[in-house]
Design a protein around this motif. Sequence first.
Motif, mmCIF file in Angstrom:
data_model
loop_
_atom_site.group_PDB
_atom_site.id
_atom_site.type_symbol
_atom_site.label_atom_id
_atom_site.label_comp_id
_atom_site.label_asym_id
_atom_site.label_seq_id
_atom_site.Cartn_x
_atom_site.Cartn_y
_atom_site.Cartn_z
ATOM 1 N N SER A 197 0.834 -1.203 0.000
ATOM 2 C CA SER A 197 0.000 0.000 0.000
ATOM 3 C C SER A 197 0.870 1.256 0.000
ATOM 4 O O SER A 197 1.949 1.273 0.565
ATOM 5 N N TRP A 198 0.354 2.295 -0.626
ATOM 6 C CA TRP A 198 1.056 3.581 -0.679
ATOM 7 C C TRP A 198 0.327 4.640 0.140
ATOM 8 O O TRP A 198 0.497 5.829 -0.105
ATOM 9 N N CYS A 199 -0.480 4.249 1.110
ATOM 10 C CA CYS A 199 -1.308 5.239 1.803
ATOM 11 C C CYS A 199 -0.821 5.532 3.231
ATOM 12 O O CYS A 199 -1.615 5.864 4.093
ATOM 13 N N CYS A 200 0.481 5.452 3.472
ATOM 14 C CA CYS A 200 0.999 5.755 4.810
ATOM 15 C C CYS A 200 0.699 7.198 5.203
ATOM 16 O O CYS A 200 0.427 7.487 6.370
ATOM 17 N N GLY A 201 0.729 8.106 4.245
ATOM 18 C CA GLY A 201 0.415 9.505 4.532
ATOM 19 C C GLY A 201 -1.006 9.684 5.019
ATOM 20 O O GLY A 201 -1.271 10.422 5.975
ATOM 21 N N GLN A 202 -1.946 8.994 4.383
ATOM 22 C CA GLN A 202 -3.343 9.074 4.808
ATOM 23 C C GLN A 202 -3.527 8.495 6.206
ATOM 24 O O GLN A 202 -4.294 9.027 7.002
ATOM 25 N N TYR A 203 -2.812 7.405 6.513
ATOM 26 C CA TYR A 203 -2.883 6.849 7.868
ATOM 27 C C TYR A 203 -2.411 7.879 8.890
ATOM 28 O O TYR A 203 -3.025 8.047 9.945
ATOM 29 N N GLN A 255 -5.554 13.632 12.942
ATOM 30 C CA GLN A 255 -6.898 14.216 12.957
ATOM 31 C C GLN A 255 -7.706 13.655 14.127
ATOM 32 O O GLN A 255 -8.313 14.406 14.898
ATOM 33 N N GLU A 256 -7.721 12.356 14.282
ATOM 34 C CA GLU A 256 -8.478 11.724 15.370
ATOM 35 C C GLU A 256 -7.903 12.109 16.736
ATOM 36 O O GLU A 256 -8.644 12.359 17.682
ATOM 37 N N PHE A 257 -6.591 12.164 16.835
ATOM 38 C CA PHE A 257 -5.928 12.566 18.079
ATOM 39 C C PHE A 257 -6.333 13.991 18.459
ATOM 40 O O PHE A 257 -6.642 14.273 19.617
ATOM 41 N N CYS A 258 -6.330 14.882 17.483
ATOM 42 C CA CYS A 258 -6.696 16.278 17.744
ATOM 43 C C CYS A 258 -8.162 16.424 18.133
ATOM 44 O O CYS A 258 -8.533 17.389 18.792
ATOM 45 N N TRP A 259 -8.994 15.475 17.744
ATOM 46 C CA TRP A 259 -10.400 15.493 18.133
ATOM 47 C C TRP A 259 -10.629 14.829 19.477
ATOM 48 O O TRP A 259 -11.765 14.644 19.898
ATOM 49 N N GLY A 260 -9.538 14.433 20.150
ATOM 50 C CA GLY A 260 -9.643 13.927 21.515
ATOM 51 C C GLY A 260 -9.659 12.424 21.682
ATOM 52 O O GLY A 260 -9.801 11.932 22.801
ATOM 53 N N ARG A 261 -9.511 11.677 20.602
ATOM 54 C CA ARG A 261 -9.472 10.211 20.742
ATOM 55 C C ARG A 261 -8.098 9.771 21.222
ATOM 56 O O ARG A 261 -7.081 10.321 20.818
ATOM 57 N N LEU A 262 -8.079 8.764 22.073
ATOM 58 C CA LEU A 262 -6.826 8.206 22.573
ATOM 59 C C LEU A 262 -6.140 7.403 21.473
ATOM 60 O O LEU A 262 -6.810 6.705 20.694
ATOM 61 N N PRO A 263 -4.809 7.471 21.398
ATOM 62 C CA PRO A 263 -4.088 6.725 20.356
ATOM 63 C C PRO A 263 -4.420 5.236 20.336
ATOM 64 O O PRO A 263 -4.611 4.656 19.260
ATOM 65 N N GLU A 264 -4.537 4.632 21.521
ATOM 66 C CA GLU A 264 -4.841 3.196 21.551
ATOM 67 C C GLU A 264 -6.254 2.918 21.025
ATOM 68 O O GLU A 264 -6.503 1.876 20.418
ATOM 69 N N ASP A 265 -7.180 3.865 21.212
ATOM 70 C CA ASP A 265 -8.533 3.695 20.669
ATOM 71 C C ASP A 265 -8.546 3.860 19.147
ATOM 72 O O ASP A 265 -9.278 3.160 18.450
ATOM 73 N N ILE A 266 -7.749 4.788 18.657
ATOM 74 C CA ILE A 266 -7.647 4.990 17.208
ATOM 75 C C ILE A 266 -7.126 3.712 16.556
ATOM 76 O O ILE A 266 -7.695 3.207 15.587
ATOM 77 N N CYS A 267 -6.056 3.165 17.125
ATOM 78 C CA CYS A 267 -5.450 1.953 16.560
ATOM 79 C C CYS A 267 -6.375 0.748 16.707
ATOM 80 O O CYS A 267 -6.487 -0.066 15.783
ATOM 81 N N ALA A 268 -7.058 0.646 17.838
ATOM 82 C CA ALA A 268 -7.988 -0.475 18.047
ATOM 83 C C ALA A 268 -9.121 -0.421 17.028
ATOM 84 O O ALA A 268 -9.540 -1.461 16.488
ATOM 85 N N HIS A 269 -9.622 0.785 16.763
ATOM 86 C CA HIS A 269 -10.683 0.919 15.762
ATOM 87 C C HIS A 269 -10.181 0.472 14.389
ATOM 88 O O HIS A 269 -10.876 -0.269 13.675
ATOM 89 N N LEU A 270 -8.983 0.893 14.019
ATOM 90 C CA LEU A 270 -8.438 0.492 12.727
ATOM 91 C C LEU A 270 -8.201 -1.015 12.669
ATOM 92 O O LEU A 270 -8.474 -1.649 11.646
#
Length: 128
Positions: free
Chosen positions: A65-71, A77-92
């Motif tokens: 995949s070439w979408c590392c920038g989008q990740y 973006q999610e971090f700035c909206w207040g989501r915890l990093p572990e929650d962002i990764c768990a969702h993905l």
Amino acid sequence: MVHWVAFCFEVGEEVGGDVLHFFDPLGKDSLVDWPEIQDFLQNIESNGIEIHYRVQGETLQSVGSWCCGQYCVYFIQEFCWGRLPEDICAHLQSIVDGKQRDEFVCRKVLEFLEKNHAQPCTYKSRHK
């Protein structure tokens, strides 16, 4: 070859001090792998700033995949909206199929750009 990684810096007592969240969609611990990043972090610490590091270590981006920038944009973006990093990764990670996960992240970033009237850029190689 270009590869994107992201840093999100969280300051304050409520998180137990200053925390640098490191995100690499390939799941590598680039804090060790890349001397440029080590130099950057040593520069911060040489100014008397003590930082605690949290590294996301799961592979999220699919092979080829070439979408590392989008990740990275999605993570910031999610971090700035207040989501915890572990929650962002768990969702993905809950999107089991890697290609579907890539498509989800690319779609979310594009939706954000369109919603905010930003113009997505198209990569054009300077090499012919």
